[in-house]
Design an enzyme around this catalytic site. Structure first.
Site, PDB file in Angstrom:
ATOM      1  N   LYS A 129       0.826  -1.205   0.000  1.00 23.27           N
ATOM      2  CA  LYS A 129       0.000   0.000   0.000  1.00 23.27           C
ATOM      3  C   LYS A 129       0.861   1.256   0.000  1.00 23.27           C
ATOM      4  O   LYS A 129       0.656   2.165  -0.806  1.00 23.27           O
ATOM      5  CB  LYS A 129      -0.929   0.011   1.214  1.00 23.27           C
ATOM      6  CG  LYS A 129      -1.932   1.167   1.205  1.00 23.27           C
ATOM      7  CD  LYS A 129      -2.409   1.518   2.595  1.00 23.27           C
ATOM      8  CE  LYS A 129      -1.355   2.316   3.337  1.00 23.27           C
ATOM      9  NZ  LYS A 129      -1.847   2.854   4.635  1.00 23.27           N
ATOM     10  N   ASP A 131      -6.221   0.963   0.764  1.00 22.53           N
ATOM     11  CA  ASP A 131      -6.260   1.068   2.225  1.00 22.53           C
ATOM     12  C   ASP A 131      -7.661   0.684   2.692  1.00 22.53           C
ATOM     13  O   ASP A 131      -8.471   0.175   1.913  1.00 22.53           O
ATOM     14  CB  ASP A 131      -5.876   2.475   2.681  1.00 22.53           C
ATOM     15  CG  ASP A 131      -6.875   3.537   2.245  1.00 22.53           C
ATOM     16  OD1 ASP A 131      -7.861   3.197   1.551  1.00 22.53           O
ATOM     17  OD2 ASP A 131      -6.689   4.705   2.612  1.00 22.53           O
TER      18      ASP A 131
END
Length: 214
Positions: free
Chosen positions: A121, A139
């Site tokens: 991420k 996320d």
């Protein structure tokens, strides 16, 4: 409604209403961005933005952070979630950038993920913002919004990432990432989504299903 029609409608809405969405983290250099993104894991951008000015004054470059004492850095970021491990990761990240990448942040997500504290991420966020890499960072906001809207069926961030990238044109992915984050942060919130005022009602799989049930 087909999946293609849902994507087309949602992207068209964001084009009209989302504008040039961008990160709410405050930074002025690649160094400041990666530090802020590492700190933002399981922490609000607002809290990170309150914390980083003092950190950047004390450690303005990768080389300065690489030479930091862990306890001193911990004191600067103690209000952030998991400050001890993040202090350790930040110092390790800065040292590796200095020793293996000549003091310059690597460009690709794959290279970024070799740095301490940088998972997929974080790597995708940095690569997307700085280098316009055609990737989407997933996320908790992106995961939740994608599943509720019906853009992705996957249960894991990686599965959702692959589904989004399969259907969103490469040139739109950096903006789409922020569109989805901000929609999840301010409209499609975890506990009380603002469904009655949401402009995506016509395309939202969850809203359409709930409307039929009612």
């Amino acid at each position: 409604m087909t999946l293609q029609e849902r994507y087309a409608g949602i992207l068209a809405y964001f084009h009209e209403h989302g504008g040039a969405a961008q990160s709410e983290l405050q930074f002025s250099s690649p160094y400041e961005l990666i530090v802020a993104v590492i700190l933002s894991a399981q922490c609000t951008d607002k809290r990170v933005n309150l914390t980083t000015p003092a950190l950047f004054r004390r450690y303005p470059r990768f080389a300065d952070l690489a030479a930091a004492e862990e306890d001193t850095l911990f004191d600067l970021i103690h209000s952030i979630s998991y400050p001890r491990s993040k202090a350790r990761h930040l110092i390790g990240m800065a040292r590796k950038v200095c020793t293996e990448f000549g003091g310059e942040l690597p460009v690709t997500p794959e290279a970024l993920m070799t740095l301490p504290g940088v998972g997929r991420k974080t790597a995708n966020v940095v690569a997307s913002i700085l280098f316009q890499e055609p990737v989407i960072a997933v996320d908790t906001h992106v995961l939740r919004v994608s599943q509720r809207l019906g853009l992705a069926r996957g249960k894991t961030p990686r599965a959702v990432e692959l589904e989004l990238e399969r259907h969103i044109p490469a040139d739109l992915r950096p903006r789409a990432h922020h569109w989805l984050i901000l929609h999840g942060r301010y409209v499609c919130t975890a506990r009380r989504p603002a469904c009655p005022s949401c402009g995506l009602q016509a395309f939202c799989k969850t809203f359409r299903r709930q409307s039929k049930e009612e």
